[in-house]
Write a protein that holds these residues in place. Structure first.
Motif, PDB file in Angstrom:
ATOM      1  N   LYS A 237     -17.079 -22.750  44.812  1.00  0.00           N
ATOM      2  CA  LYS A 237     -17.256 -22.260  46.187  1.00  0.00           C
ATOM      3  C   LYS A 237     -18.688 -22.516  46.657  1.00  0.00           C
ATOM      4  O   LYS A 237     -18.920 -22.817  47.831  1.00  0.00           O
ATOM      5  CB  LYS A 237     -16.919 -20.775  46.272  1.00  0.00           C
ATOM      6  N   LYS A 238     -19.647 -22.413  45.752  1.00  0.00           N
ATOM      7  CA  LYS A 238     -21.040 -22.706  46.112  1.00  0.00           C
ATOM      8  C   LYS A 238     -21.221 -24.187  46.430  1.00  0.00           C
ATOM      9  O   LYS A 238     -22.047 -24.548  47.271  1.00  0.00           O
ATOM     10  CB  LYS A 238     -21.986 -22.262  44.995  1.00  0.00           C
ATOM     11  N   ILE A 239     -20.437 -25.032  45.798  1.00  0.00           N
ATOM     12  CA  ILE A 239     -20.457 -26.464  46.127  1.00  0.00           C
ATOM     13  C   ILE A 239     -19.942 -26.657  47.556  1.00  0.00           C
ATOM     14  O   ILE A 239     -20.502 -27.433  48.328  1.00  0.00           O
ATOM     15  CB  ILE A 239     -19.593 -27.286  45.130  1.00  0.00           C
ATOM     16  N   HIS A 240     -18.882 -25.927  47.926  1.00  0.00           N
ATOM     17  CA  HIS A 240     -18.364 -25.996  49.301  1.00  0.00           C
ATOM     18  C   HIS A 240     -19.448 -25.586  50.294  1.00  0.00           C
ATOM     19  O   HIS A 240     -19.625 -26.237  51.327  1.00  0.00           O
ATOM     20  CB  HIS A 240     -17.138 -25.078  49.456  1.00  0.00           C
ATOM     21  N   THR A 241     -20.166 -24.519  49.991  1.00  0.00           N
ATOM     22  CA  THR A 241     -21.255 -24.059  50.863  1.00  0.00           C
ATOM     23  C   THR A 241     -22.342 -25.120  50.971  1.00  0.00           C
ATOM     24  O   THR A 241     -22.864 -25.390  52.061  1.00  0.00           O
ATOM     25  CB  THR A 241     -21.848 -22.736  50.332  1.00  0.00           C
ATOM     26  N   LEU A 242     -22.683 -25.735  49.856  1.00  0.00           N
ATOM     27  CA  LEU A 242     -23.687 -26.795  49.827  1.00  0.00           C
ATOM     28  C   LEU A 242     -23.235 -27.978  50.691  1.00  0.00           C
ATOM     29  O   LEU A 242     -24.041 -28.559  51.441  1.00  0.00           O
ATOM     30  CB  LEU A 242     -23.901 -27.235  48.374  1.00  0.00           C
ATOM     31  N   MET A 243     -21.973 -28.317  50.620  1.00  0.00           N
ATOM     32  CA  MET A 243     -21.447 -29.402  51.448  1.00  0.00           C
ATOM     33  C   MET A 243     -21.540 -29.039  52.930  1.00  0.00           C
ATOM     34  O   MET A 243     -21.917 -29.885  53.752  1.00  0.00           O
ATOM     35  CB  MET A 243     -19.994 -29.703  51.055  1.00  0.00           C
ATOM     36  N   GLU A 244     -21.201 -27.807  53.247  1.00  0.00           N
ATOM     37  CA  GLU A 244     -21.283 -27.330  54.628  1.00  0.00           C
ATOM     38  C   GLU A 244     -22.719 -27.435  55.164  1.00  0.00           C
ATOM     39  O   GLU A 244     -22.950 -27.931  56.268  1.00  0.00           O
ATOM     40  CB  GLU A 244     -20.811 -25.871  54.686  1.00  0.00           C
ATOM     41  N   LYS A 245     -23.675 -26.965  54.371  1.00  0.00           N
ATOM     42  CA  LYS A 245     -25.084 -26.999  54.766  1.00  0.00           C
ATOM     43  C   LYS A 245     -25.579 -28.414  55.001  1.00  0.00           C
ATOM     44  O   LYS A 245     -26.516 -28.627  55.770  1.00  0.00           O
ATOM     45  CB  LYS A 245     -25.949 -26.335  53.690  1.00  0.00           C
ATOM     46  N   ASN A 246     -24.955 -29.379  54.355  1.00  0.00           N
ATOM     47  CA  ASN A 246     -25.403 -30.765  54.461  1.00  0.00           C
ATOM     48  C   ASN A 246     -24.472 -31.637  55.303  1.00  0.00           C
ATOM     49  O   ASN A 246     -24.549 -32.864  55.246  1.00  0.00           O
ATOM     50  CB  ASN A 246     -25.594 -31.357  53.060  1.00  0.00           C
ATOM     51  N   GLY A 247     -23.602 -30.985  56.076  1.00  0.00           N
ATOM     52  CA  GLY A 247     -22.783 -31.696  57.049  1.00  0.00           C
ATOM     53  C   GLY A 247     -21.680 -32.568  56.488  1.00  0.00           C
ATOM     54  O   GLY A 247     -21.235 -33.509  57.152  1.00  0.00           O
ATOM     55  N   ILE A 248     -21.202 -32.259  55.278  1.00  0.00           N
ATOM     56  CA  ILE A 248     -20.115 -33.079  54.712  1.00  0.00           C
ATOM     57  C   ILE A 248     -18.917 -32.220  54.294  1.00  0.00           C
ATOM     58  O   ILE A 248     -18.156 -32.603  53.414  1.00  0.00           O
ATOM     59  CB  ILE A 248     -20.606 -33.952  53.535  1.00  0.00           C
ATOM     60  N   SER A 249     -18.744 -31.075  54.944  1.00  0.00           N
ATOM     61  CA  SER A 249     -17.638 -30.187  54.566  1.00  0.00           C
ATOM     62  C   SER A 249     -16.270 -30.797  54.862  1.00  0.00           C
ATOM     63  O   SER A 249     -15.261 -30.334  54.343  1.00  0.00           O
ATOM     64  CB  SER A 249     -17.774 -28.836  55.260  1.00  0.00           C
ATOM     65  N   ASP A 250     -16.246 -31.866  55.664  1.00  0.00           N
ATOM     66  CA  ASP A 250     -14.984 -32.526  55.980  1.00  0.00           C
ATOM     67  C   ASP A 250     -14.560 -33.519  54.899  1.00  0.00           C
ATOM     68  O   ASP A 250     -13.452 -34.049  54.938  1.00  0.00           O
ATOM     69  CB  ASP A 250     -15.096 -33.250  57.323  1.00  0.00           C
ATOM     70  N   LYS A 251     -15.420 -33.752  53.918  1.00  0.00           N
ATOM     71  CA  LYS A 251     -15.109 -34.718  52.868  1.00  0.00           C
ATOM     72  C   LYS A 251     -14.369 -34.031  51.716  1.00  0.00           C
ATOM     73  O   LYS A 251     -14.648 -32.887  51.394  1.00  0.00           O
ATOM     74  CB  LYS A 251     -16.381 -35.397  52.363  1.00  0.00           C
ATOM     75  N   PRO A 252     -13.420 -34.737  51.110  1.00  0.00           N
ATOM     76  CA  PRO A 252     -12.667 -34.141  50.002  1.00  0.00           C
ATOM     77  C   PRO A 252     -13.516 -34.019  48.732  1.00  0.00           C
ATOM     78  O   PRO A 252     -14.550 -34.680  48.583  1.00  0.00           O
ATOM     79  CB  PRO A 252     -11.517 -35.127  49.787  1.00  0.00           C
ATOM     80  N   ILE A 253     -13.047 -33.164  47.824  1.00  0.00           N
ATOM     81  CA  ILE A 253     -13.691 -32.966  46.518  1.00  0.00           C
ATOM     82  C   ILE A 253     -12.724 -33.417  45.428  1.00  0.00           C
ATOM     83  O   ILE A 253     -11.546 -33.070  45.435  1.00  0.00           O
ATOM     84  CB  ILE A 253     -14.055 -31.487  46.282  1.00  0.00           C
ATOM     85  N   PHE A 254     -13.269 -34.166  44.490  1.00  0.00           N
ATOM     86  CA  PHE A 254     -12.516 -34.619  43.317  1.00  0.00           C
ATOM     87  C   PHE A 254     -13.225 -34.081  42.083  1.00  0.00           C
ATOM     88  O   PHE A 254     -14.369 -34.410  41.830  1.00  0.00           O
ATOM     89  CB  PHE A 254     -12.492 -36.147  43.305  1.00  0.00           C
ATOM     90  N   ARG A 255     -12.560 -33.224  41.336  1.00  0.00           N
ATOM     91  CA  ARG A 255     -13.083 -32.793  40.026  1.00  0.00           C
ATOM     92  C   ARG A 255     -12.542 -33.786  39.019  1.00  0.00           C
ATOM     93  O   ARG A 255     -11.496 -33.600  38.437  1.00  0.00           O
ATOM     94  CB  ARG A 255     -12.632 -31.375  39.692  1.00  0.00           C
ATOM     95  N   SER A 256     -13.284 -34.866  38.810  1.00  0.00           N
ATOM     96  CA  SER A 256     -12.779 -35.954  37.973  1.00  0.00           C
ATOM     97  C   SER A 256     -12.941 -35.677  36.489  1.00  0.00           C
ATOM     98  O   SER A 256     -12.497 -36.469  35.674  1.00  0.00           O
ATOM     99  CB  SER A 256     -13.460 -37.276  38.353  1.00  0.00           C
ATOM    100  N   GLU A 257     -13.591 -34.578  36.148  1.00  0.00           N
ATOM    101  CA  GLU A 257     -13.639 -34.122  34.757  1.00  0.00           C
ATOM    102  C   GLU A 257     -13.677 -32.603  34.734  1.00  0.00           C
ATOM    103  O   GLU A 257     -14.488 -31.994  35.418  1.00  0.00           O
ATOM    104  CB  GLU A 257     -14.916 -34.603  34.040  1.00  0.00           C
TER     105      GLU A 257
END
Length: 195
Positions: free
Chosen positions: A124-144
Motif C-alpha cells: 500500500k505504501k508503494i501505491h502511495t509512492l506511485m500516487e505522489k509521483n504521478g504514476i498511480s494509473d500504471k499497473p503493478i507487477f509483483r514479478s517475484e
C-alpha cells in the motif's frame, strides 16, 4: 558493469531492441522487464545502481525500445525494496516513472506469513509512492514473491510455503495490491536431481 558504465546503453540497448522485434518472442509476449533488482548490493554487478544514472539508463532504453516496437510494454525498475523503499523512492522522484509502462517490484518476508511480514501495508505504501509521483494509473507487477523451503535458506516447510503463497494471492486480490503476480521458484536451491 551495468548502467553506471557510461557506454552501457550503447551495448545493452541494441540487444534489447533485437529482442523486442524478434518474431519468436513477440509471438509469445510484448511485455519486457528492465535489469533485475538494481537496488540490491551485488559487487559483481556494480549495484546498487545510482538512481540518477539508472533513470538516465531507463530513459535511453525506453526510448530505444519504443522506437523499435511502439507496442512493447516495459516493466521496471524491478526493485526488490518493497520493505525499504529508499531506492525506489529516489528513482521515482528523479523521474524514472516516465520511462516505465508498469511498476515491477519484488519483495519477500522470508520466514513470516504475508500478514506477519506486513506485506499488505508495505505494498500500500508503494501505491502511495506511485500516487505522489504521478504514476498511480500504471499497473503493478509483483514479478517475484515467495518462501523457500529448501536447504539452509529454507525458512518454511512445504506446508507453510503453500499456505503463504495461497494467502498472498488472496491478499493481492482482496486489497487490489497488484495487477499481476508471479511466485518465484517454489524450490530455490538443493540438488538439481532431487526434484
Amino acid at each position: 558493469d551495468g548502467p553506471q558504465n557510461s557506454n552501457y546503453n550503447e551495448i545493452f540497448n541494441p540487444y534489447a531492441a533485437s529482442i523486442v522485434n524478434d518474431p519468436l518472442v513477440t509471438a509469445v509476449t510484448n511485455e519486457f522487464t528492465m535489469l533485475n533488482e538494481p537496488d540490491l548490493d551485488n559487487p559483481t554487478m556494480s549495484k546498487p545502481y545510482d538512481t540518477e544514472q539508472y533513470v538516465a539508463f531507463s530513459k535511453s532504453l525506453y526510448e530505444d525500445v519504443k522506437a523499435e516496437n511502439e507496442d512493447a510494454f516495459i516493466w521496471g525498475p524491478v526493485a526488490a525494496g518493497v520493505m525499504n523503499r529508499t531506492w525506489l523512492t529516489s528513482f521515482l522522484e528523479k523521474g524514472g516513472g516516465k520511462y516505465i509502462d508498469g511498476l515491477d517490484i519484488h519483495g519477500y518476508t522470508l520466514k513470516e506469513s504475508p500478514e506477519e511480514g506486513g506485506l499488505v501495508n508495505h505494498i500500500k505504501k508503494i501505491h502511495t509512492l506511485m500516487e505522489k509521483n504521478g504514476i498511480s494509473d500504471k499497473p503493478i507487477f509483483r514479478s517475484e514473491y515467495g518462501w523457500t523451503s529448501v536447504g539452509e535458506s529454507g525458512y518454511t516447510d512445504e506446508y507453510e510455503q503453500a499456505y503463504y503463497n495461497i494467502r498472498m494471492l488472496f491478499l493481492h486480490d482482496a486489497y487490489n495490491l497488484c495487477d499481476k503476480a508471479a511466485s518465484y521458484e517454489l524450490v530455490d536451491g538443493g540438488e538439481e536431481n532431487e526434484q
